[in-house]
Design an enzyme around this catalytic site. Structure first.
Site, PDB file in Angstrom:
ATOM      1  N   CYS A 279       0.849  -1.199   0.000  1.00 56.06           N
ATOM      2  CA  CYS A 279       0.000   0.000   0.000  1.00 56.06           C
ATOM      3  C   CYS A 279       0.880   1.243   0.000  1.00 56.06           C
ATOM      4  CB  CYS A 279      -0.936   0.007   1.207  1.00 56.06           C
ATOM      5  SG  CYS A 279      -1.965   1.496   1.313  1.00 56.06           S
TER       6      CYS A 279
ATOM      7  N   CYS B 119      -0.358   4.076   2.242  1.00 59.39           N
ATOM      8  CA  CYS B 119      -0.120   3.859   3.676  1.00 59.39           C
ATOM      9  C   CYS B 119       1.350   4.054   4.044  1.00 59.39           C
ATOM     10  CB  CYS B 119      -0.538   2.441   4.073  1.00 59.39           C
ATOM     11  SG  CYS B 119      -2.143   1.905   3.499  1.00 59.39           S
ATOM     12  N   ASP B 120       2.247   3.537   3.210  1.00 61.03           N
ATOM     13  CA  ASP B 120       3.643   3.395   3.616  1.00 61.03           C
ATOM     14  C   ASP B 120       4.639   4.207   2.794  1.00 61.03           C
ATOM     15  OD1 ASP B 120       2.795   1.497   5.511  1.00 61.03           O
ATOM     16  OD2 ASP B 120       2.878  -0.105   4.026  1.00 61.03           O
TER      17      ASP B 120
END
Length: 314
Positions: A139, A142-143
Site C-alpha cells: 500500500c 499507507c507506507d
C-alpha cells in the site's frame, strides 16, 4: 465471562467501502433506509491510491482519495454510517434476516450488499514474510511516506502499479519500475512516469530474490532477454502483481466463479435472495470505476425493492 455482543438492526449492511459500496450507501440512504457500511481496510479500496483519474465522467482529473471522500460525504449526508474499524468475524446469509457479526456487534439486516473488492497478491518469494513491512509493502498510500529521499522499486505493469509508481515519485530519490513483460497501464500514466527523471523502467525483468539483514536492502533481478542476473540496492519495494477477490467470508453461502469472484448477473443478484454483489468482487468481464459505481447503484435500488416486497408479504 465474555460480554454479550450488542445486536443492532439495519435495513442494509454493505460490506466494503470502495466505489461500489459507497455508491450503494448513497443510493440506499437517499431511499430512507438504515444503512451500515463495514470496511476492514482503507475506505475507497484500491482506487484511493490513484493519483490522477482521467476517465471518470464529468471530472477531467481527480485524485482517487478526493473522489472517494466526496462520495463518502454524500452517503453520510443521507444517513449512511461508515465503520472502518470493526472487523467482520463471520456472516450468515441464508435466512431472511442476514447476520453480519463483527468484533464488537452482531448486525441483523434484511439485505446485504457485498462490495468487498480485492486485495493485492503477495510477492511469491520465500523471503517475502521476512521482509513484509520491513521493505516489502503493498500500500503506497499507507507506507510511501516512510521512504522520503530513499530508493524505491515498484513491481508490476498494470494501472495499479504505474499509478503507485507515479505517486511514490513524490518521495523517492530514485525509483525503479520492474515488470516481467510489457506495461499494460494507460498510455497517459505511462507517459507521466517515463517523463520523470527519477524513474528507471526495467521491462522483461523478474525479481528472483530479496536480500538484507534485518530489513530489505536489495533485490536480485533477472533480465529475461539476456539471462543476466544483477542486484539492485533499494530501500523498499511496493508490489502490484495482481489481486485476489475478498470472498473467504462468503464461501459457505455464496456461489463463486472459478476465479473466486461472486457469481451475479448485471442485476447484481447472487444465489441468495436479498444478497447482492457489486464492484470488482462480482464476476464480470469489465471492471472499471464507472462499472463499480453502476453496480452499487443497481444493487441498492434492487435491495430496496426486495425489502419492500418482504414488508408487503408480511
Amino acid at each position: 465471562m465474555p460480554t454479550e455482543k450488542k445486536r443492532i438492526q439495519k435495513d442494509i449492511v454493505i460490506i466494503g467501502a470502495g466505489m461500489a459500496g459507497l455508491t450503494a450507501a448513497l443510493y440506499a440512504g437517499r431511499m430512507n433506509l438504515s444503512v451500515l457500511v463495514l470496511e476492514n481496510a482503507l475506505v475507497g479500496g484500491q482506487i484511493a491510491n490513484a493519483t490522477g483519474i482521467e476517465n471518470y465522467p464529468g471530472l477531467p482529473n481527480v485524485a482517487g482519495k478526493d473522489l472517494i471522500a466526496t462520495v463518502q460525504q454524500q452517503a453520510e449526508s443521507f444517513g449512511a454510517v461508515v465503520d472502518e474499524f470493526d472487523m467482520i468475524e463471520k456472516v450468515s446469509l441464508q435466512e431472511d434476516r442476514k447476520i453480519v457479526e463483527t468484533e464488537s456487534c452482531i448486525y441483523e439486516a434484511g439485505s446485504v450488499i457485498i462490495a468487498s473488492g480485492m486485495e493485492r497478491r503477495k510477492l511469491p518469494l520465500p523471503e517475502e514474510r521476512k521482509y513484509a513491512g520491513k521493505g516489502v509493502h503493498y500500500c503506497e498510500l499507507c507506507d510511501g511516506h516512510l521512504y522520503q529521499d530513499k530508493v524505491i522499486a515498484v513491481m508490476g505493469g498494470g494501472n495499479a502499479a504505474v499509478d503507485a509508481a507515479n505517486f511514490l515519485t513524490k518521495y523517492a530519490k530514485k525509483l525503479y519500475l520492474l515488470h516481467r513483460s510489457k506495461l499494460r497501464a494507460d498510455e497517459s500514466a505511462q507517459e507521466k512516469l517515463r517523463s520523470n527523471e527519477k524513474v528507471e523502467i526495467l521491462l522483461e525483468t523478474e525479481v528472483t530474490a530479496l536480500k538484507g539483514e534485518k530489513r530489505l536492502e536489495s533485490v536480485e533481478v533477472l533480465d529475461k532477454a539476456t539471462g543476466e542476473k544483477k542486484e539492485l540496492a533499494i530501500d523498499g519495494i511496493f508490489v502490484n502483481i495482481g489481486v485476489t477477490p475478498n470472498t473467504a467470508l462468503f464461501q459457505a453461502d455464496i456461489k463463486l466463479a472459478e476465479d473466486g469472484r461472486i457469481v451475479a448477473g448485471e442485476d447484481c443478484r447472487t444465489n441468495i435472495p436479498g444478497v447482492f454483489a457489486a464492484g470488482d468482487v462480482r464476476h464480470k468481464e469489465v471492471r472499471q470505476l464507472t462499472t463499480a459505481a453502476a453496480d452499487g447503484t443497481i444493487a441498492a435500488i434492487l435491495a430496496e425493492k426486495y425489502l419492500a416486497q418482504i414488508r408487503k408479504g408480511k
